[in-house]
Design an enzyme around this catalytic site. Structure first.
Site, mmCIF file in Angstrom:
data_model
loop_
_atom_site.group_PDB
_atom_site.id
_atom_site.type_symbol
_atom_site.label_atom_id
_atom_site.label_comp_id
_atom_site.label_asym_id
_atom_site.label_seq_id
_atom_site.Cartn_x
_atom_site.Cartn_y
_atom_site.Cartn_z
ATOM 1 C CB CYS A 121 -40.070 146.793 99.553
ATOM 2 S SG CYS A 121 -38.372 146.250 99.307
ATOM 3 C CG HIS B 181 -40.610 148.628 103.594
ATOM 4 N ND1 HIS B 181 -40.269 147.325 103.870
ATOM 5 C CD2 HIS B 181 -39.716 149.066 102.655
ATOM 6 C CE1 HIS B 181 -39.224 146.978 103.132
ATOM 7 N NE2 HIS B 181 -38.868 148.024 102.384
ATOM 8 C CG ASN C 23 -35.573 146.072 102.945
ATOM 9 O OD1 ASN C 23 -36.580 145.384 102.817
ATOM 10 N ND2 ASN C 23 -35.303 147.097 102.158
HETATM 11 C C1 LIG Z 1 -27.791 152.675 101.876
HETATM 12 C C2 LIG Z 1 -27.766 153.747 102.943
HETATM 13 C C3 LIG Z 1 -27.861 153.127 104.319
HETATM 14 C C4 LIG Z 1 -26.412 154.474 102.842
HETATM 15 O O1 LIG Z 1 -26.374 155.492 103.807
HETATM 16 P P1 LIG Z 1 -25.798 156.924 103.394
HETATM 17 O O2 LIG Z 1 -25.777 157.756 104.617
HETATM 18 O O3 LIG Z 1 -26.645 157.407 102.239
HETATM 19 O O4 LIG Z 1 -24.345 156.567 102.968
HETATM 20 P P2 LIG Z 1 -23.618 156.877 101.583
HETATM 21 O O5 LIG Z 1 -24.179 155.998 100.512
HETATM 22 O O6 LIG Z 1 -23.645 158.340 101.368
HETATM 23 O O7 LIG Z 1 -22.156 156.400 101.899
HETATM 24 C C5 LIG Z 1 -21.369 157.084 102.828
HETATM 25 C C6 LIG Z 1 -20.032 156.371 102.900
HETATM 26 O O8 LIG Z 1 -20.200 155.115 103.577
HETATM 27 C C7 LIG Z 1 -19.638 154.062 102.791
HETATM 28 N N1 LIG Z 1 -20.369 152.826 103.002
HETATM 29 C C8 LIG Z 1 -21.427 152.347 102.297
HETATM 30 N N2 LIG Z 1 -21.819 151.174 102.823
HETATM 31 C C9 LIG Z 1 -20.996 150.916 103.859
HETATM 32 C C10 LIG Z 1 -20.911 149.859 104.786
HETATM 33 N N3 LIG Z 1 -21.758 148.827 104.752
HETATM 34 N N4 LIG Z 1 -19.971 149.933 105.741
HETATM 35 C C11 LIG Z 1 -19.125 150.960 105.816
HETATM 36 N N5 LIG Z 1 -19.143 151.997 104.959
HETATM 37 C C12 LIG Z 1 -20.082 151.969 103.992
HETATM 38 C C13 LIG Z 1 -19.736 154.558 101.371
HETATM 39 O O9 LIG Z 1 -18.780 153.900 100.557
HETATM 40 C C14 LIG Z 1 -19.441 156.037 101.533
HETATM 41 O O10 LIG Z 1 -18.043 156.198 101.632
HETATM 42 P P3 LIG Z 1 -17.322 157.416 100.913
HETATM 43 O O11 LIG Z 1 -17.927 158.651 101.554
HETATM 44 O O12 LIG Z 1 -15.900 157.202 101.224
HETATM 45 O O13 LIG Z 1 -17.673 157.290 99.466
HETATM 46 C C15 LIG Z 1 -28.916 154.785 102.748
HETATM 47 O O14 LIG Z 1 -28.670 155.565 101.602
HETATM 48 C C16 LIG Z 1 -30.256 154.102 102.582
HETATM 49 O O15 LIG Z 1 -30.751 153.450 103.483
HETATM 50 N N6 LIG Z 1 -30.926 154.284 101.436
HETATM 51 C C17 LIG Z 1 -32.200 153.607 101.184
HETATM 52 C C18 LIG Z 1 -31.950 152.175 100.862
HETATM 53 C C19 LIG Z 1 -33.208 151.336 100.884
HETATM 54 O O16 LIG Z 1 -34.072 151.548 101.671
HETATM 55 N N7 LIG Z 1 -33.256 150.358 99.984
HETATM 56 C C20 LIG Z 1 -34.310 149.411 99.904
HETATM 57 C C21 LIG Z 1 -35.547 150.031 99.394
HETATM 58 S S1 LIG Z 1 -36.918 148.954 99.523
#
Ligand SMILES: CC(C)(COP(=O)(O)OP(=O)(O)OC[C@H]1O[C@@H](n2cnc3c(N)ncnc32)[C@H](O)[C@@H]1OP(=O)(O)O)[C@@H](O)C(=O)NCCC(=O)NCCS
Length: 322
Positions: free
Chosen positions: A112, A249, A279
């Site tokens: 990215c 980004h 993204n």
């Molecule tokens: C991916 C992201 C949105 C997840 O958000 P988060 O607040 O960290 O959420 P978590 O991973 O802790 O998951 C929380 C819960 O939501 C659930 N969950 C994950 N994706 C889900 C979705 N699409 N819909 C519903 N629930 C979801 C998980 O299973 C978890 O459930 P659990 O508590 O029962 O295990 C966040 O971590 C993020 O944006 N990270 C950076 C990713 C990124 O930028 N990537 C590209 C880089 S260039």
């Protein structure tokens, strides 16, 4: 002294829109979860187009915006993690599509952050005196690498391309670009290559999907984005108030929010379009800059910073006066 500037910008997204509601046919998710955790409402996805198609459409707009003749372009750099072939590269295919002659073309993969890497390379190549006009592009069809059964990742990504013409200038417009990289040895954000197996054992090659540890990526992103902005300001004897705008980004609205809070910068001056596109990896920054310019959020004479992070891990940032 040779300086550089942005001469023109352009972007393109495929027509098909996939809403959060649409995603419910693949995975157990909800609009409420996706919007509250990421800020994404919908994304554009390819149906019959390839990365080069997106790159071509964005490039044509950037060339028109720059008001230059295609024959004046002497470098083409495409940032992508979703090239259509192992080779030839998208840059080379794009040269053919645009009918360019005698140009150097190549692709780079810095996930990215790729567009910032392309900007750094083009900027320095022009400042060396050897080149005049670079076409730099971030183009991705990331939905081809998406595992549509994995709700942790499939809700995040979209397809797009953004392009820029960077040219020699009398005024110091592209003031500074920095890029960096650190090995993500734990594989927090990774997509493996096609398995190459011995045909004698008749194994089938499989293209891998994106694997991500969201929390670790979030931590890296929220640390590196403010740090990169601070490093840029310090290197250029500037303060935050000198910046009229920051174009980050578009990976997650919460990441942008946290970066703004840590910096002490107003969210009103942080560009956001993630709700419409998700993204789009290396296309995200040029798509956002193009939209910020076309919607007059960034105007002639404004000083803005741009910053990105990505798989690798990689990062990059720049300070530019439009
Ligand atoms: C991916 C992201 C949105 C997840 O958000 P988060 O607040 O960290 O959420 P978590 O991973 O802790 O998951 C929380 C819960 O939501 C659930 N969950 C994950 N994706 C889900 C979705 N699409 N819909 C519903 N629930 C979801 C998980 O299973 C978890 O459930 P659990 O508590 O029962 O295990 C966040 O971590 C993020 O944006 N990270 C950076 C990713 C990124 O930028 N990537 C590209 C880089 S260039």
């Amino acid at each position: 002294m040779i300086y550089t500037k942005i001469k023109g910008t352009g972007s393109y997204v495929p027509k098909k829109v996939m809403t959060n509601e649409d995603l419910k046919q693949f995975v157990d998710t909800s609009d409420e979860w996706i919007v509250s955790r990421t800020g994404i409402k919908e994304r554009h996805i390819v149906t019959d187009e390839f990365t080069v198609d997106l790159a071509e459409k964005a490039s044509l707009k950037a060339i028109e915006d720059a008001g230059i003749d295609k024959s004046e372009i002497d470098i083409v750099i495409v940032a992508t993690v979703t090239p259509d072939n192992a080779f030839p590269g998208i840059g080379n295919l794009l040269q053919g599509r645009l009918g360019l002659e005698r140009v150097m073309t190549f692709d780079i993969n810095a996930a990215c952050s790729g567009f910032l890497y392309a900007l750094e390379i083009a900027d320095k190549m022009i400042k060396s005196g050897a080149y005049n006009n670079a076409l730099i592009v971030g183009a991705e069809t990331l939905t081809r690498l998406t595992d549509w059964r994995d709700r942790n990742t499939c809700v995040l990504f979209g397809d797009a391309a953004g392009a820029m013409i960077i040219s020699k200038s009398d005024t110091n417009s592209i003031k500074d670009v920095i890029c960096g990289s650190v090995s993500d040895s734990d594989g927090h954000l990774i997509c493996n290559n096609v398995d190459i197996k011995d045909p004698a054992v008749n194994a089938v090659s499989v293209q891998d999907h994106i694997h991500m540890n969201g929390r670790e990526v979030f931590k890296f992103a929220t640390r590196i984005m403010p740090k990169t902005i601070r490093d840029l300001l310090e290197r250029n004897n500037m303060v935050l108030d000198d910046l009229d705008y920051i174009v980050a980004h578009q990976a997650n609205e919460r990441i942008i929010n946290k970066a703004a809070r840590d910096l002490g910068y107003s969210m009103d001056k942080m560009f956001l379009n993630i709700s419409k596109y998700g993204n789009t990896s290396s296309a995200s920054v040029p798509l956002a800059i193009d939209e910020a310019i076309k919607t007059k959020k960034i105007n002639k004479g404004d000083l803005f910073a741009t910053v990105a992070f990505g798989g690798g891990f990689t990062w990059g940032g720049a300070i530019i006066e439009l």
